[in-house]
Design an enzyme around this catalytic site. Structure first.
Site, PDB file in Angstrom:
ATOM      1  N   ASP A 563       0.438  29.381  53.692  1.00  0.00           N
ATOM      2  CA  ASP A 563       1.722  28.781  53.348  1.00  0.00           C
ATOM      3  C   ASP A 563       2.801  29.857  53.498  1.00  0.00           C
ATOM      4  O   ASP A 563       2.509  31.032  53.712  1.00  0.00           O
ATOM      5  CB  ASP A 563       1.655  28.275  51.903  1.00  0.00           C
ATOM      6  CG  ASP A 563       2.747  27.280  51.553  1.00  0.00           C
ATOM      7  OD1 ASP A 563       3.583  26.977  52.431  1.00  0.00           O
ATOM      8  OD2 ASP A 563       2.756  26.819  50.395  1.00  0.00           O
ATOM      9  N   ASP A 639       6.836  20.460  52.301  1.00  0.00           N
ATOM     10  CA  ASP A 639       7.142  20.044  50.932  1.00  0.00           C
ATOM     11  C   ASP A 639       7.932  18.741  50.899  1.00  0.00           C
ATOM     12  O   ASP A 639       9.141  18.717  50.634  1.00  0.00           O
ATOM     13  CB  ASP A 639       7.919  21.146  50.220  1.00  0.00           C
ATOM     14  CG  ASP A 639       7.095  22.426  50.081  1.00  0.00           C
ATOM     15  OD1 ASP A 639       5.862  22.334  50.180  1.00  0.00           O
ATOM     16  OD2 ASP A 639       7.688  23.492  49.881  1.00  0.00           O
TER      17      ASP A 639
END
Length: 964
Positions: A563, A639
């Site tokens: 990430d 996200d």
């Protein structure tokens, strides 16, 4: 000290919610100097001209000098013929003051593209003509322009609008040089007394000088951004000055273009006439907005143009920030139509004049044909364009795959369902989640741990108080065939007692500031440094950290999630590196920004593969990506939010990724942020079950939402959706295998299979898995029905729940209560399934198959099944089985395709379902290995379904089932 650490942690965690509502953290085109300059260019005759007398020819390419007539700067243009109906166009400075960055072979391009003969046909006036196969390329020398024809039809034009702008490298002139020049000019003027008659001239001169002074001040203001640029409180230097490149690329006859992800946007790209251009610049954008062209986490500068007759694509090979403007004479005309509410925009040009002018009009006899004009510009690098001419969609996928590679066949477990949260609290929490999935008969393959699992967010470690015995935890889930994924981000906590950081610091492996110091930025651990993944020796070092001996507490069933690898820097401009940060080889971040994240996940994959000496397949998930990322990682869309709009947009986002080769992709089921209601969670599980990568994930501050926490009715619906996914794993697995071989999408728009059907070109809420499964996720709150477009004039589509049949080339409103996701099997296709419910995919390895045979209007069907050991690389040595199935004239044939190394399996055929059979057979027989036996069967005359029970034959043997 602990209070300070707590405050820092609160600040970092709180930053996410703060940034979520601050769109001004990210630049618009008007806030980027080179974007303003390129966008301000007006179409017209180009100032660039090729010099025909300098033409240099080889068997596969032509090289010619190019002059910018305004600046006098010289360039070199190379046009190359590339194997498989592809051209390459490169423009570079003839004498650069500094080398420009080009991704090395092996980074983006898998190898040096293979050339193909290109024949020079000669010169006529200002036009040089080249041919390659059925394609013809015309180079107009002055003004410079390139037109490409295929079968005498114009398909692509470069610089026809004259927007080519290559900002050459230059030296900055300091104040001493300017002062000396001014003084010399003043002293060079002859001295004389002013005469009376000079008064009027002096006044005019003064007025002129005032005007010139205003122009000069304006020019100084414009040029102030050439050597440094300020955004908010950040000032980034440009020691090498402006080095942007850009050019226009047009597609005559084309109304629809696709690709250039990542954007939360419709599948068919929109005109940017009244918006910013589409931006490609890898950024960490919290709670991203929908349906706008702002940049997101990854970038693939590949655009696909499609019409009823042809598909082609353009690959802009440039690692710097890139913007793409799109104009469409059709879309812009609609936008200006007062009947559609666009009257306010009618002051703009209604249509775009055909850039082919005489050429296109001569060929088509119509100057109103659709046309899409695009304008590409990047902050740095060179102009390096691949034009892939198809002519069909699958040809384009193959041509692009030859350049950047394909997705290796994933291990079967990774195509199963993944359960994730930020964060599962501790070992007991993991055990509880695992047991509850079993308690509620919900299948899953992988459980994930986010940043809180590590010791103070020091990656490659475990928090000993929360996970005191990680190896035992991994053994427990492994006993059920399950795996675990832990997060390993590229930022390393600056802590002298953190071994990985200290080693990287001592070896000099970190990205630098513009002054040559190790960069110190903020991310989840607080003060952090970033390894320079641009360097092969740094990637090699990073890969070594995944060895079991280097990663204490890990095991072979532990995989990795990268990430924040855009990279995300909380206190950096646009939450990332400054553009003037230095890499170890001397490149500035502005030159290489978009490939950084790709190198992170490539190094991670290499580390996982080394654990088994490259014998076992591995799994890596990445957020940042670039062209070529498909070779080493799966991708998710970042996200997102637990809102209906984000569920809806996930389909076109994943379709766009599939079109550009990133086939193993998905979106967080349920949305990462916010608390989706029960209906939304349920619908999202249904949608996710029919997307290539299926993972549920949620923010730290959200309510727990594991599927077993839903009301019983909804748990039952989710269980059905997940079981459906697992039953289709043989089909998914076969499609991934075929994708590795051909580069074809796994999840694809309808127009890929039906390229001539214009009604499909703008559809992105209905899609296909492979060629045979049509899926229409329900993405509207409260919906109990859905409009489904069934393509193909002669096609039949069967509801996989009821087996009701629908004819093609029509839109139908179908029932879609909460318990149902509309999914249809295409007539004429055979799909292999495994119908026995299991806790994980690993436990299905030896399970029997069901063949679902859906007949077309001719009472025929065909399909394929691919099998191997589901986990190793032995398939690359021929250790696999591939079977073709055909049903014709009441006979179902199994035709194995033999391999060099004969693969064996214990998997067998348990059932055959034949859908759409108009009459019940009198008997059914199986012939295998020279023996014939009768088979039991049932036939339902109302549904026209024949079910043949227990043929019992090995799935890889040749056999024939005959209906008598």
């Amino acid at each position: 000290m602990r209070i300070a650490q707590l405050l820092l942690g609160l600040l970092v965690v709180g930053l996410e919610s703060v940034l979520a509502v601050q769109r001004d953290n990210f630049r618009t085109c008007s806030q980027v100097a080179y974007c303003r300059r390129h966008r301000a260019l007006e179409p017209g005759p180009s100032s660039y001209a090729a010099q025909p007398e300098s033409l240099r020819l080889s068997q596969t390419s032509a090289e010619i000098n190019v002059l910018n007539k305004e600046t006098g700067v010289r360039f070199v243009l190379t046009i190359s013929g590339i194997k498989d109906n592809t051209f390459r166009i490169r423009l570079v400075e003839a004498e650069p003051l500094r080398q420009r960055f080009e991704p090395p072979i092996g980074d983006v391009l898998v190898k040096e593209p293979e050339g193909e003969e290109m024949i020079y046909k000669g010169r006529s006036g200002s036009q040089l003509t080249f041919t390659k196969g059925s394609s013809r390329l015309i180079l107009t020398t002055d003004p410079l322009r390139i037109d490409i024809f295929s079968d005498d039809n114009p398909v692509v034009s470069i610089n026809a609008r004259g927007l080519l702008n290559f900002e050459h490298t230059r030296e900055k002139k300091g104040w001493v040089t300017s002062l000396t020049s001014s003084l010399f000019s003043w002293f060079s003027q002859p001295f004389r007394e002013p005469a009376a008659e000079d008064t009027q001239q002096e006044e005019k001169k003064e007025e002129t000088e005032n005007n010139e002074e205003e122009k000069t001040e304006k020019k100084k203001e414009e040029e102030s951004d050439l050597w440094e640029e300020t955004f908010k409180s950040f000032t980034e230097s440009k020691p090498f000055g402006p080095t942007s490149v850009g050019v226009d690329i047009s597609f005559p006859g084309v109304e629809y273009v696709y690709g250039i992800p990542e954007h939360a946007e419709s599948l068919a790209l929109k005109t940017t006439k009244s918006t910013d251009p589409y931006r490609l610049f890898n950024l960490d954008v919290f709670e991203y907005e929908l349906y706008n062209p702002m940049a997101l986490y990854g970038s693939v500068p590949l655009m696909i143009a499609h019409n009823e007759k042809r598909t082609l694509s353009v690959f802009w090979l440039n690692a710097a920030e890139t913007w793409v403007d799109i104009r469409s004479n059709v879309a812009d005309k609609k936008r200006c139509n007062p009947l559609t509410g666009g009257l306010g925009k009618c002051s703009l040009s209604v249509t775009i004049k055909s850039v082919f002018s005489n050429l296109a009009d001569f060929v088509t006899g119509n100057n109103e044909v659709p046309q899409t004009d695009t304008h590409w510009f990047s902050e740095s690098g060179i102009i390096d364009i691949f034009i892939m001419l198809g002519p069909g969609p699958k040809d384009v996928f193959r041509q692009y795959a030859a350049l950047t590679g394909t997705t290796p066949l994933p291990p079967l477990f990774s195509i199963g369902y993944h359960q994730c949260r930020w964060n599962y609290n501790d070992q007991e929490d993991v055990r509880s989640v695992d047991e509850n999935f079993d308690k509620f008969d919900l299948p899953y393959d992988v459980i994930w741990l986010d940043i809180e699992h590590a010791d103070g967010k020091r990656y490659f470690t475990w928090d000993a108080s929360k996970f005191p015995n990680s190896e035992e935890m991994l053994r427990n889930i492994s006993s059920k065939g399950r795996k675990m994924v832990t997060i390993v981000d590229p930022h390393l906590k600056r802590d002298d007692n953190f071994k990985v950081y200290a080693e990287g610091r001592d070896k000099g492996l970190f990205v630098k500031t513009k002054d040559g110091q190790d960069f110190d930025g903020w991310c989840w651990p607080g003060s952090s440094s970033w390894p320079d993944f641009m360097e092969p020796h740094v990637r090699d070092w990073w890969a070594s950290k995944f060895a079991l001996s280097e990663y204490p507490g890990s095991a072979l069933n532990l995989y990795t999630w990268n990430d924040m690898n855009e990279p995300s820097v909380f206190n950096g401009p646009e939450i990332t590196f400054s553009r003037d940060q230095k890499h170890l080889a001397g490149w500035e971040n502005r030159e290489v920004h978009n490939v950084y994240g790709m190198h992170v996940h490539a190094a991670t994959m290499e580390g996982l593969l080394r654990r088994t000496n490259h014998q076992e397949r591995a799994f890596v998930l990445t957020r940042a990506f670039f062209a070529g990322s498909q070779r080493t990682a799966a991708v998710w869309t970042g996200d997102n939010m637990g809102e209906w709009g984000h569920l809806k947009v996930s389909n076109p986002m994943i379709l766009s990724l599939n079109l550009v080769g990133i086939v193993f992709s998905g979106a967080d089921i349920g949305g990462f942020f916010k608390n989706p209601d029960i209906e939304l969670q349920t619908r999202w599980f249904q949608a996710g079950a029919f997307q290539p990568f299926a993972r549920s994930h949620a923010h730290l501050d959200t309510k727990r939402r594991e599927p077993y926490l839903l009301p019983e009715e909804n748990v039952n619906i989710v269980r059905s959706a997940l079981r459906a996914r697992y039953s289709y794993l043989p089909y998914w697995y076969t499609q991934f295998y075929l994708s590795e071989k051909t580069g074809a999408p796994v999840m694809q728009p309808l127009w890929v299979e039906f390229p001539g059907e214009k009604a499909t070109f703008n559809i992105d809420d209905v899609y296909l898995i492979g060629p045979a499964l049509l899926v229409r996720p329900v993405t509207d709150q409260g919906a109990v029905s859905a409009n489904v477009y069934f393509p193909g004039a002669d096609e039949l589509w069967y509801d996989v729940d009821t087996w009701q049949v629908y004819k093609g080339q029509q839109e139908v409103n179908v029932p879609a209560p909460l318990s149902k996701i509309p999914v249809y099997q295409r007539g004429g296709y055979i799909i292999p399934r495994k119908m026995r419910p299991r806790r994980s995919s690993t436990l299905t390895f030896d399970d029997p198959f069901t063949l679902v045979v859906c007949l077309d209007a001719k009472q025929e069907s065909a399909g394929q099944l691919y099998v191997d050991d589901y986990h190793s690389f032995r398939y690359r040595d021929g250790d696999f089985g591939l079977v073709n199935y055909t049903f014709q004239h009441h006979k179902l044939h199994s035709i194995p395709i033999q391999q060099d190394n004969q693969f064996t399996t214990s998997e067998w055929l348990e059932r055959v379902m034949i859908i759409g059979l108009p009459h019940e057979p009198k008997s059914v027989t199986l012939n295998s290995s020279g023996e014939t036996k009768d088979l039991g069967f049932t036939y339902d005359s109302s549904t026209k379904i024949l079910v043949i029970r227990k043929p019992g034959v090995n799935i890889l043997l040749p056999w024939t089932i005959t209906l008598h």
